[in-house]
Design a protein around this motif. Structure first.
Motif, PDB file in Angstrom:
ATOM      1  N   PHE A 186      37.092  49.014  23.578  1.00 11.77           N
ATOM      2  CA  PHE A 186      37.080  49.777  22.323  1.00 11.77           C
ATOM      3  C   PHE A 186      35.703  50.409  22.045  1.00 11.77           C
ATOM      4  O   PHE A 186      35.602  51.595  21.745  1.00 11.77           O
ATOM      5  N   VAL A 187      34.656  49.591  22.176  1.00 10.84           N
ATOM      6  CA  VAL A 187      33.292  50.076  21.879  1.00 10.84           C
ATOM      7  C   VAL A 187      32.916  51.217  22.812  1.00 10.84           C
ATOM      8  O   VAL A 187      32.409  52.266  22.391  1.00 10.84           O
ATOM      9  N   THR A 188      33.214  51.050  24.095  1.00 13.04           N
ATOM     10  CA  THR A 188      32.860  52.073  25.098  1.00 13.04           C
ATOM     11  C   THR A 188      33.634  53.360  24.849  1.00 13.04           C
ATOM     12  O   THR A 188      33.050  54.451  24.858  1.00 13.04           O
ATOM     13  N   ASN A 189      34.967  53.212  24.601  1.00 17.49           N
ATOM     14  CA  ASN A 189      35.811  54.410  24.442  1.00 17.49           C
ATOM     15  C   ASN A 189      35.515  55.178  23.157  1.00 17.49           C
ATOM     16  O   ASN A 189      35.707  56.388  23.091  1.00 17.49           O
ATOM     17  N   ASN A 190      35.060  54.453  22.124  1.00 20.51           N
ATOM     18  CA  ASN A 190      34.851  55.107  20.822  1.00 20.51           C
ATOM     19  C   ASN A 190      33.367  55.324  20.484  1.00 20.51           C
ATOM     20  O   ASN A 190      33.025  55.614  19.343  1.00 20.51           O
ATOM     21  N   GLN A 191      32.508  55.168  21.509  1.00 23.72           N
ATOM     22  CA  GLN A 191      31.045  55.375  21.330  1.00 23.72           C
ATOM     23  C   GLN A 191      30.473  54.588  20.145  1.00 23.72           C
ATOM     24  O   GLN A 191      29.713  55.099  19.331  1.00 23.72           O
ATOM     25  N   LYS A 192      30.921  53.332  20.029  1.00 25.20           N
ATOM     26  CA  LYS A 192      30.376  52.462  18.986  1.00 25.20           C
ATOM     27  C   LYS A 192      29.172  51.692  19.539  1.00 25.20           C
ATOM     28  O   LYS A 192      28.973  51.616  20.753  1.00 25.20           O
ATOM     29  N   THR A 193      28.402  51.072  18.638  1.00 27.05           N
ATOM     30  CA  THR A 193      27.254  50.257  19.075  1.00 27.05           C
ATOM     31  C   THR A 193      27.767  48.909  19.573  1.00 27.05           C
ATOM     32  O   THR A 193      28.559  48.259  18.870  1.00 27.05           O
ATOM     33  N   PRO A 194      27.334  48.458  20.766  1.00 30.03           N
ATOM     34  CA  PRO A 194      27.779  47.148  21.273  1.00 30.03           C
ATOM     35  C   PRO A 194      27.430  46.031  20.297  1.00 30.03           C
ATOM     36  O   PRO A 194      26.496  46.157  19.494  1.00 30.03           O
ATOM     37  N   VAL A 195      28.191  44.911  20.407  1.00 31.58           N
ATOM     38  CA  VAL A 195      28.098  43.820  19.428  1.00 31.58           C
ATOM     39  C   VAL A 195      26.670  43.280  19.305  1.00 31.58           C
ATOM     40  O   VAL A 195      26.143  43.120  18.202  1.00 31.58           O
ATOM     41  N   HIS A 196      26.023  42.989  20.449  1.00 34.48           N
ATOM     42  CA  HIS A 196      24.683  42.393  20.400  1.00 34.48           C
ATOM     43  C   HIS A 196      23.691  43.351  19.745  1.00 34.48           C
ATOM     44  O   HIS A 196      22.910  42.975  18.860  1.00 34.48           O
ATOM     45  N   GLU A 197      23.751  44.613  20.157  1.00 32.70           N
ATOM     46  CA  GLU A 197      22.850  45.631  19.600  1.00 32.70           C
ATOM     47  C   GLU A 197      23.127  45.828  18.110  1.00 32.70           C
ATOM     48  O   GLU A 197      22.200  46.000  17.302  1.00 32.70           O
ATOM     49  N   LEU A 198      24.434  45.771  17.756  1.00 28.91           N
ATOM     50  CA  LEU A 198      24.826  45.904  16.347  1.00 28.91           C
ATOM     51  C   LEU A 198      24.190  44.781  15.523  1.00 28.91           C
ATOM     52  O   LEU A 198      23.632  45.024  14.443  1.00 28.91           O
ATOM     53  N   GLY A 199      24.239  43.564  16.078  1.00 23.40           N
ATOM     54  CA  GLY A 199      23.653  42.407  15.389  1.00 23.40           C
ATOM     55  C   GLY A 199      22.152  42.593  15.164  1.00 23.40           C
ATOM     56  O   GLY A 199      21.623  42.260  14.098  1.00 23.40           O
ATOM     57  N   LEU A 200      21.451  43.136  16.184  1.00 25.73           N
ATOM     58  CA  LEU A 200      20.005  43.376  16.057  1.00 25.73           C
ATOM     59  C   LEU A 200      19.722  44.442  14.998  1.00 25.73           C
ATOM     60  O   LEU A 200      18.795  44.307  14.190  1.00 25.73           O
ATOM     61  N   ASN A 201      20.528  45.518  15.023  1.00 25.48           N
ATOM     62  CA  ASN A 201      20.324  46.610  14.058  1.00 25.48           C
ATOM     63  C   ASN A 201      20.534  46.135  12.620  1.00 25.48           C
ATOM     64  O   ASN A 201      19.787  46.512  11.712  1.00 25.48           O
ATOM     65  N   LEU A 202      21.567  45.302  12.441  1.00 20.64           N
ATOM     66  CA  LEU A 202      21.844  44.786  11.093  1.00 20.64           C
ATOM     67  C   LEU A 202      20.712  43.864  10.621  1.00 20.64           C
ATOM     68  O   LEU A 202      20.323  43.876   9.455  1.00 20.64           O
ATOM     69  N   TRP A 203      20.184  43.059  11.550  1.00 19.50           N
ATOM     70  CA  TRP A 203      19.035  42.175  11.229  1.00 19.50           C
ATOM     71  C   TRP A 203      17.824  43.026  10.828  1.00 19.50           C
ATOM     72  O   TRP A 203      17.127  42.721   9.863  1.00 19.50           O
ATOM     73  N   LEU A 217      44.277  45.282  21.968  1.00 20.54           N
ATOM     74  CA  LEU A 217      45.398  45.754  22.771  1.00 20.54           C
ATOM     75  C   LEU A 217      46.437  46.459  21.900  1.00 20.54           C
ATOM     76  O   LEU A 217      47.031  47.459  22.315  1.00 20.54           O
ATOM     77  N   HIS A 218      46.606  45.932  20.662  1.00 22.07           N
ATOM     78  CA  HIS A 218      47.594  46.515  19.755  1.00 22.07           C
ATOM     79  C   HIS A 218      46.987  47.550  18.814  1.00 22.07           C
ATOM     80  O   HIS A 218      47.486  47.767  17.706  1.00 22.07           O
ATOM     81  N   LYS A 219      45.852  48.146  19.265  1.00 21.13           N
ATOM     82  CA  LYS A 219      45.227  49.281  18.570  1.00 21.13           C
ATOM     83  C   LYS A 219      44.648  48.931  17.201  1.00 21.13           C
ATOM     84  O   LYS A 219      44.602  49.751  16.298  1.00 21.13           O
ATOM     85  N   TYR A 220      44.204  47.650  17.072  1.00 19.92           N
ATOM     86  CA  TYR A 220      43.533  47.269  15.828  1.00 19.92           C
ATOM     87  C   TYR A 220      42.025  47.066  16.046  1.00 19.92           C
ATOM     88  O   TYR A 220      41.356  46.325  15.316  1.00 19.92           O
ATOM     89  N   GLY A 221      41.524  47.708  17.055  1.00 17.79           N
ATOM     90  CA  GLY A 221      40.091  47.584  17.383  1.00 17.79           C
ATOM     91  C   GLY A 221      39.203  48.032  16.235  1.00 17.79           C
ATOM     92  O   GLY A 221      38.164  47.424  15.945  1.00 17.79           O
ATOM     93  N   ASP A 222      39.605  49.082  15.562  1.00 23.61           N
ATOM     94  CA  ASP A 222      38.790  49.638  14.473  1.00 23.61           C
ATOM     95  C   ASP A 222      38.653  48.620  13.337  1.00 23.61           C
ATOM     96  O   ASP A 222      37.575  48.433  12.774  1.00 23.61           O
ATOM     97  N   LYS A 223      39.813  47.960  13.027  1.00 27.02           N
ATOM     98  CA  LYS A 223      39.815  46.944  11.959  1.00 27.02           C
ATOM     99  C   LYS A 223      38.904  45.775  12.340  1.00 27.02           C
ATOM    100  O   LYS A 223      38.121  45.277  11.518  1.00 27.02           O
TER     101      LYS A 223
END
Length: 733
Positions: A124-141, A61-67
């Motif tokens: 944040f993920v949707t607005n900034n075209q980032k990989t969703p958390v679950h998918e991110l976890g799979l990709n990192l694995w 909410l306070h624009k620290y989504g990237d961090k």
């Protein structure tokens, strides 16, 4: 009633400025980072997920989504590198178990982290075209565990080794395999395909290539096919237990290619056990297995079909050209039917009643049946044998089955008009001698022929039955017209045959005994008085007679003989001894018929009404005949010879063939005129093709004969040649 006034609400910003702690983001992230560590360390029970969710929510909410997002990536990456070390350290069989356990832990951790960071995921993920958390976890694995240099190759080799062990009969932990394969599939189809499936298919192809070579060297065809079937079933079962369902088609294709497609020719031609041996020995199970396996590969069924067709044509050719097997026409046709039944059963039971195999069977039979020019005659003789005596005591259903089988062979004939010629002759002899066992069976076959070939084919056959019925009525009228004083004389039964409907027999002269001649003249007078414009000619060679004879010691018998035999026997009423010349002169029976007639009267044991001197097997022109006074028989009624359908002699065969060729000429001409009338102008080759098409249901016309008939029609001015193009014909109205 008045409507109440609507109030408009407006949200206004705070009147005073809200001051944010500059270290807020860092502090909040530390709380969240600590929570992620605790989750991975299995200490999540002491965490307040509601509070953690609120912290993550506020950061976004306070624009620290990237961090928050980058911190998550860093923390998860660190944990996965630690996990990687643990997995790499696992020894032997514990490697997969450790990998499976850590994968389970990672999934649980991922679920909790996703719940905490749900708001970040949604906004944040949707607005900034980032990989969703679950998918991110799979990709990192995938990147840090599965694609780790020390794990990737080891994992592949371990999985392939387990599959190999299972193929060689060992029991493996299928549950563990299923979990690991599912992990690869969860990481994306590309991971499953590139990291496992592609190598699995390559190694399988190599395995089955070697195994098939070993099997084919030591097994017969039937055993080999059983092993292939078992391997296919094992692979399908393997897919159902722990592989991706989409792998089934790929792995079965590998087995099919290596074990079937690469060895098809060797299998079907395998010595002592290939396709031909299976067909000869009626090995339905092996044939069915071969059909079901070969249908899975390109050109598999056509390979079986070609070999079967070749075998059928070769055996059929031997059957129809072997002089020994042609001696008995009835036996010959029965062999054809047995062959047909045998292969019909194979196609139904082993080949799933495949229409293409039925077509191959039909074309093979049509090929070899027509190699023997006597097939139409032999099929007619087979029918004759069945309708004379072969169907006695047989049920109606069985009669229909036999007739249907005959019709099946009839359909294969290219010269149906030749069959018609013989069938007409044989039917005539059956009707005139009263030897047909069943009128219903006779009519049933004619109905079948009519259905197959049309009214024109059977109209004359039906006319023969009509004549037989009309003759009965005529005889009733004849005897009704006679006065009662003729009761002591011979009884006459005449069949009046319409010339066009019945076969044309050579008009044989014969001097009838005076007693018979008188009654014949009375009948002629009666018949011509009741019918105008008719002419009667007696066919003595076709008739029969019943004679009452008295032998030595007053022994009496009733003799059933042919008209010719009657004429000969009646001569012995006035003489005890007659030479061959005397008999020939008195009866004027043609020489060949007379010799056959005397043979049946003097040379058949138990039927020798006459004696011959000198005794020999044949009748010579200087022989002398005596009435055999010592003749005895335990039967009162004695049959002397019968009008039986026999195989034609060579001259008779030539004569029949000539008649058929003559009958074909007007049919060919009629077809040419029909075609030209509708087409007006046509080229020579097209006429030949059209005529062949129109007449093939009755016979296959020879192109040379068609050409001669065209020439004849040109001479008679039905057609003319084109002035410029000699191959072009015009119809003349």
């Amino acid at each position: 009633m008045s409507t109440p006034k609507r109030k408009n609400f407006r949200i206004e910003p705070f009147k005073h400025k809200v001051d944010m702690d500059p270290k807020y983001a860092e502090k909040t992230w530390k709380i969240l980072e600590h929570a992620i560590h605790e989750i991975y360390n299995h200490n999540a029970s002491g965490l307040s997920f509601e509070e953690l969710y609120r912290n993550a929510y506020n950061m976004v909410l306070h624009k620290y989504g990237d961090k928050l997002y980058s911190g998550l990536v860093t923390t998860m990456t660190w944990h996965l590198k630690e996990i990687c070390k643990t997995i790499e350290a696992a020894q032997g069989g514990l490697f997969l178990e450790e990998l499976n356990r850590k994968w389970g832990d990672h999934n649980k951790a991922l679920q909790m982290i996703r719940d905490i960071l749900m708001y970040m995921d949604r906004t944040f993920v949707t607005n900034n075209q980032k990989t969703p958390v679950h998918e991110l976890g799979l990709n990192l694995w995938r990147d840090h565990i599965i694609h780790s240099p020390k794990i990737q190759t080891r994992l592949l080799n371990t999985l392939l080794e387990l599959v190999h062990r299972e193929r060689t009969g060992e029991v493996i932990n299928r549950g563990l395999m299923r979990n690991i394969i599912k992990m690869l599939m969860d990481l994306g189809s590309a991971v499953y395909q590139e990291d496992f499936e592609r190598h699995f298919l390559e190694i399988s192809a190599n395995f089955y290539s070697i195994e098939s070579q070993q099997f084919i060297e030591c097994c017969d065809c039937g055993e080999y096919l059983k092993k292939v079937e078992r391997r296919l079933n094992e692979e399908m079962e393997r897919v159902s237990h722990y592989l991706d369902a989409r792998s089934e088609a790929k792995i079965t294709n590998v087995v099919e290619k290596e074990m079937i497609a690469n060895h098809m020719q060797r299998l079907v031609y395998m010595e002592n056990s290939g396709l031909v041996n299976m067909l000869v020995d009626d090995k339905y199970d092996d044939l069915s297995r071969m059909y079901n396996l070969f249908r899975r590969v390109p050109n598999g069924l056509s390979t079986i079909r070609d070999v079967m067709t070749s075998y059928l044509r070769d055996t059929g050719k031997q059957l129809v050209t072997d002089p020994e097997k042609l001696k008995d026409p009835v036996e010959f046709v029965q062999r054809l039917l047995d062959e047909r039944d045998k292969h019909d059963k194979i196609i139904v039971q082993a080949f799933g009643n495949d229409k293409t195999f039925q077509a191959a069977l039909n074309s093979s039979f049509e090929y070899f049946i027509n190699l023997n020019a006597r097939s139409p005659e032999f099929i007619s003789l087979f029918v004759d044998d069945k309708l004379r005596k072969g169907l006695k005591g047989v049920s109606e259903e069985d009669v229909e089955i036999i007739l249907d089988k005959v019709m099946m062979l009839f359909r294969y004939l290219q010269e149906k008009d030749v069959f018609e010629k013989y069938y007409k002759q044989h039917l005539a002899k059956r009707l005139l001698s009263g030897k047909s066992v069943s009128d219903d069976a006779e009519r049933s076959l004619i109905v079948k022929l009519k259905t197959e070939c049309g009214y024109q084919f059977t109209s004359k056959l039906e006319g023969m039955f009509t004549d037989m019925k009309t003759s009965q009525d005529t005889m009733q009228g004849f005897y009704a017209s006679l006065s009662s004083d003729t009761s002591d004389g011979p009884t006459l039964a005449v069949q009046v045959l319409t010339t066009g409907s019945w076969p044309t027999w050579p008009s044989a002269s014969c001097n009838l005994p005076a007693e018979i001649l008188g009654v014949c003249e009375k009948f002629r007078t009666y018949y011509l008085s009741t019918h105008t414009g008719r002419r009667l000619s007696w066919q003595a060679n076709m008739g029969t007679a019943d004679l009452k004879a008295t032998f030595g010691k007053g022994q009496k018998h009733e003799l059933n003989v042919s008209t010719y035999q009657m004429c000969v026997l009646m001569l012995f009423n006035s003489a005890d001894r007659l030479s061959y010349k005397d008999i020939e002169q008195a009866t004027e029976i043609p020489s060949s018929d007379l010799k056959r007639c005397l043979q049946s009267l003097a040379l058949v044991k138990g039927r020798n009404i006459l004696r011959k001197e000198p005794m020999s097997k044949d009748v010579a022109e200087d022989d002398v005949f005596f009435f055999n006074d010592k003749f005895t028989s335990k039967f009162y009624k004695v049959k002397i010879g019968t009008v039986a359908a026999q195989k034609e002699s060579e001259p008779e065969k030539q004569e029949t063939r000539q008649k058929v060729e003559e009958d074909r000429k007007p049919q060919i001409e009629a077809a040419i005129v029909r075609i030209m009338k509708s087409r007006r102008v046509l080229e020579h080759n097209n006429i030949v093709a059209e005529v062949t098409k129109q007449l093939q249901s009755r016979f296959l016309p020879n192109p040379v004969v068609i050409k001669k008939r065209i020439e004849s029609l040109i001479e008679r001015e039905f057609l003319e040649r084109d002035k410029t193009d000699r191959k072009l014909y015009r119809y003349l109205a």
